[in-house]
Enzyme design. Structure first.
Site, PDB file in Angstrom:
ATOM      1  N   LEU A  20       0.647  -0.819  -0.268  1.00  0.00           N
ATOM      2  CA  LEU A  20      -0.403   0.194  -0.445  1.00  0.00           C
ATOM      3  C   LEU A  20       0.812   1.628  -0.299  1.00  0.00           C
ATOM      4  CD1 LEU A  20      -2.958  -1.108   2.572  1.00  0.00           C
ATOM      5  CD2 LEU A  20      -2.951  -0.438   0.121  1.00  0.00           C
ATOM      6  N   GLY A  23       6.822   3.910   4.222  1.00  0.00           N
ATOM      7  CA  GLY A  23       8.047   4.785   4.622  1.00  0.00           C
ATOM      8  C   GLY A  23       9.470   4.797   5.622  1.00  0.00           C
ATOM      9  N   ASP A 137       2.587  16.192  14.156  1.00  0.00           N
ATOM     10  CA  ASP A 137       2.823  15.038  13.623  1.00  0.00           C
ATOM     11  C   ASP A 137       1.875  15.758  12.089  1.00  0.00           C
ATOM     12  OD1 ASP A 137       5.119  13.164  12.020  1.00  0.00           O
ATOM     13  OD2 ASP A 137       5.173  14.668  11.585  1.00  0.00           O
TER      14      ASP A 137
HETATM   15  C1  LIG Z   1      -1.026   3.857   2.564  1.00  0.00           C
HETATM   16  N1  LIG Z   1      -1.834   3.652   3.049  1.00  0.00           N
HETATM   17  N2  LIG Z   1      -3.190   3.176   1.838  1.00  0.00           N
HETATM   18  C2  LIG Z   1      -3.572   2.508   3.142  1.00  0.00           C
HETATM   19  C3  LIG Z   1      -3.339   2.710   4.847  1.00  0.00           C
HETATM   20  N3  LIG Z   1      -4.449   2.131   5.007  1.00  0.00           N
HETATM   21  C4  LIG Z   1      -4.206   1.467   5.949  1.00  0.00           C
HETATM   22  N4  LIG Z   1      -2.980   2.358   7.050  1.00  0.00           N
HETATM   23  C5  LIG Z   1      -1.418   2.829   5.874  1.00  0.00           C
HETATM   24  N5  LIG Z   1      -0.563   3.462   5.176  1.00  0.00           N
HETATM   25  C6  LIG Z   1       0.195   3.353   6.935  1.00  0.00           C
HETATM   26  C7  LIG Z   1      -0.673   4.672   7.746  1.00  0.00           C
HETATM   27  C8  LIG Z   1       0.476   4.269   9.673  1.00  0.00           C
HETATM   28  C9  LIG Z   1      -0.360   4.106  11.018  1.00  0.00           C
HETATM   29  N6  LIG Z   1       0.346   4.313  11.644  1.00  0.00           N
HETATM   30  C10 LIG Z   1       1.127   4.323  11.388  1.00  0.00           C
HETATM   31  N7  LIG Z   1       2.209   4.273  12.403  1.00  0.00           N
HETATM   32  C11 LIG Z   1       3.699   4.265  12.235  1.00  0.00           C
HETATM   33  O1  LIG Z   1       4.128   4.543  11.686  1.00  0.00           O
HETATM   34  N8  LIG Z   1       4.543   4.003  13.606  1.00  0.00           N
HETATM   35  C12 LIG Z   1       5.658   4.054  13.569  1.00  0.00           C
HETATM   36  C13 LIG Z   1       6.038   3.586  12.056  1.00  0.00           C
HETATM   37  C14 LIG Z   1       7.490   4.054  12.589  1.00  0.00           C
HETATM   38  C15 LIG Z   1       8.283   4.302  13.347  1.00  0.00           C
HETATM   39  C16 LIG Z   1       8.018   4.079  14.982  1.00  0.00           C
HETATM   40  C17 LIG Z   1       8.115   5.610  16.056  1.00  0.00           C
HETATM   41  F1  LIG Z   1       8.886   4.637  16.921  1.00  0.00           F
HETATM   42  F2  LIG Z   1       9.533   5.875  15.435  1.00  0.00           F
HETATM   43  F3  LIG Z   1       7.226   5.803  17.093  1.00  0.00           F
HETATM   44  C18 LIG Z   1       6.004   4.186  14.665  1.00  0.00           C
HETATM   45  S1  LIG Z   1       2.116   4.350  10.070  1.00  0.00           S
HETATM   46  C19 LIG Z   1      -2.279   2.827   4.370  1.00  0.00           C
END
Ligand SMILES: Cn1ncc2ncnc(NCCc3cnc(NC(=O)Nc4cccc(C(F)(F)F)c4)s3)c21
Length: 273
Positions: A20, A23, A137
């Site tokens: 999807l 990151g 954020d």
């Molecule tokens: C793209 N996309 N398309 C449809 C769809 N539906 C649902 N979700 C998607 N994408 C994911 C969205 C997110 C939600 N919560 C996240 N949380 C996170 O990424 N947390 C996170 C990561 C790395 C490091 C840290 C830290 F450690 F620094 F805290 C925290 S990412 C979708």
């Protein structure tokens, strides 16, 4: 396991589908939980990268904070699990995907669409602030669109409970309010500033303090160098709302509940959100 007990998930509980998005710390996949056929998004994070960036505590805080936040405009984090090398976040799937792609495609939104999104975000932030959580954020990359077109705030990786406020700088400065750019004490009103930046970007297609160099963006933010382009044409009510949110003195920013009563929101936001 009964509803109350925390089930221990493993990767074998899911059929993995298409990617999807990707990151900084890992990729997100469409997935289906085998027993319930429930569709979710599975974010895969590499432990090595989390350790390198020393953000494990932030991830723990995100999972802790998110497990208590239930709101239609906040993307659910259902749970997490890990294996030898990776941590997996089990997330609500937002079927209409990422808002920033929609904004790039449309260039900018109509006043009705912008006001509807801003009102949904304000309601979600009132809910978070009521639980002493600030997101910190709020930016297009962290906003997703659900199946009915409703906006969902995602990624509480930078959120905190308001008693502890330290944070290191990373990512774009565009959305940060003066007090965070100047690294002084900050509170929930940081989200009001970011929502003002977002409202401007929804209407003009670019954030208000954008500049070529980091240092120029920094200066424009701390000086609140707010200018409204002549094109596209935007109502004075919208400019009035943005001007009441992008205020240097955080105590003078328009409170979120007052935002929901602002004429531009009342006249343009779709009540269903
Ligand atoms: C793209 N996309 N398309 C449809 C769809 N539906 C649902 N979700 C998607 N994408 C994911 C969205 C997110 C939600 N919560 C996240 N949380 C996170 O990424 N947390 C996170 C990561 C790395 C490091 C840290 C830290 F450690 F620094 F805290 C925290 S990412 C979708």
């Amino acid at each position: 396991a009964s509803a109350g007990e925390k089930k221990r998930w493993t990767l074998s509980d899911f059929d993995i589908g298409k990617p999807l998005g990707r990151g900084k710390f890992g990729h997100v996949y469409l997935a289906r939980e085998k027993r319930s056929n429930h569709i979710v998004a599975l974010k895969v994070l590499f432990k090595s990268q989390l350790q390198q960036s020393q953000v494990e505590h932030q991830l723990r805080r995100e999972v802790e904070i998110q497990s208590h936040l239930r709101h239609p405009n906040i993307l659910r984090l259902y749970g997490y699990f890990y294996d030898q090398k990776r941590v997996y976040l089990i997330l609500e799937y937002a079927a209409k995907c990422e808002l920033y792609k929609e904004l790039q495609k449309c260039k900018y939104f109509s006043e009705r669409r912008a006001a509807t999104y801003v009102a949904s975000l304000a309601r979600a932030l009132i809910f978070c602030h009521g639980k002493h959580v600030i997101h910190r954020d709020i930016k297009p990359e962290n906003l997703l669109i659900g199946a009915q077109g409703e906006l969902k705030i995602a990624d509480f990786g930078w959120s905190v409970h308001t008693f502890n406020r330290r944070r290191t700088m990373c990512g774009t400065l565009d959305y940060l309010p003066p007090e965070m750019v100047e690294s002084v004490e900050h509170d929930a009103s940081v989200d009001i500033w970011s929502l003002g930046v977002l409202c401007y970007e929804f209407l003009y297609g670019v954030p208000p303090f954008e500049a070529k160099e980091h240092s120029d963006t920094y200066r424009r933010i701390v000086q609140v160098d707010l200018k409204f382009p002549t094109k596209p044409i935007v109502s004075s009510a919208a400019k009035d709302l943005i001007s009441q949110m992008l205020v240097k003195d955080s105590s003078q920013r328009l409170p979120l509940h007052k935002l929901l009563e602002h004429p531009w929101i009342v006249q343009n936001a779709d009540p269903s959100g």
